[in-house]
Design an enzyme around this catalytic site. Structure first.
Site, mmCIF file in Angstrom:
data_model
loop_
_atom_site.group_PDB
_atom_site.id
_atom_site.type_symbol
_atom_site.label_atom_id
_atom_site.label_comp_id
_atom_site.label_asym_id
_atom_site.label_seq_id
_atom_site.Cartn_x
_atom_site.Cartn_y
_atom_site.Cartn_z
ATOM 1 C CE LYS A 94 -6.596 -1.288 2.811
ATOM 2 N NZ LYS A 94 -5.240 -1.823 3.120
ATOM 3 C CE LYS A 133 -5.051 2.097 2.724
ATOM 4 N NZ LYS A 133 -3.901 1.413 3.356
ATOM 5 C CG ASP A 190 -2.021 -1.020 1.176
ATOM 6 O OD1 ASP A 190 -1.900 -1.996 0.414
ATOM 7 O OD2 ASP A 190 -3.013 -0.863 1.923
#
Length: 220
Positions: free
Chosen positions: A180, A151, A89
């Site tokens: 996400k 995300k 991430d």
């Protein structure tokens, strides 16, 4: 639908201790969450502890500011994967996005995607710092760079995911890229809102509470 597989069970506080890491690993194994998401310093330990399970190891790159150099992010990614990370991430260069230096933003993401070599890459755009058009542009750049997910948030910038932002991101990237939601997803109600808006992964420290809410809800 396996709701537990939506959850990246997350502990990213700087003061996280080994005891706390052990706790989220044990919880992730008990509920069979998709992953545990931990800071890079904990990746090797988490990978060793999760070797006998289906639970993946997720870590964060350029976190939480996104302001390290592209070369640094690439090295962090390589190091994390060598230590056993399954998923990455990363945080975008938010200032470059706001400057309109879109090539720089895309190349920053591409460098991490290239080093990750088939490992899942999720791109944190920090929605709380962006306006509508910037969220759209960051989502487009994420898709163009070949990442797997866009995300919402680090959880460190004073705000987290909203259903409106998740929907905007999903509408922008379409079927090819997943979304996400992270930051402020604390219970079953929050979880459901994010999933309904288009999220297929949820980053949360409250994974156990979410699952307990599912167990207590007669609809499931």
């Amino acid at each position: 639908m396996k709701f537990e597989k939506y959850i990246d069970h997350t502990l990213l506080k700087p003061e996280s201790t080994r005891t706390q890491i052990d706790q989220i690993i044990d919880e992730a194994k008990a509920y069979n969450f998709k992953s545990v998401c931990v800071n890079p310093t904990h990746v090797k330990y988490a990978a060793e502890r999760l070797a006998d399970s289906e639970v993946l190891v997720c870590t964060v790159i350029g976190f939480p500011l996104g302001a390290s150099t592209t070369a640094t992010k690439a090295f962090e990614t390589e190091d994390a994967i060598q230590n056993g990370a399954d998923e990455i991430d990363m945080v975008i260069n938010i200032g470059a996005l706001k400057d309109g230096r879109f090539d720089d933003v895309q190349q920053d993401i591409e460098a991490v995607v290239k080093v990750a070599k088939g490992h899942t890459v999720k791109v944190i755009i920090e929605t709380v710092l962006l306006d509508h058009d910037e969220i759209v542009k960051a989502s487009e750049l994420t898709k163009a760079a070949g990442a797997d997910f866009v995300k919402t948030s680090t959880g460190f910038a004073g705000g987290g995911a909203t259903a409106e932002d998740v929907k905007l991101m999903k509408d922008t990237v379409g079927a090819d890229v997943e979304v996400k939601a992270s930051g402020g997803v604390r219970n079953l109600e929050d979880f459901n809102k994010m999933v309904e808006a288009g999220a297929t992964r949820i980053g949360a420290s409250a994974g156990v509470q979410i699952m307990q809410g599912l167990e207590a809800d007669s609809d499931y």
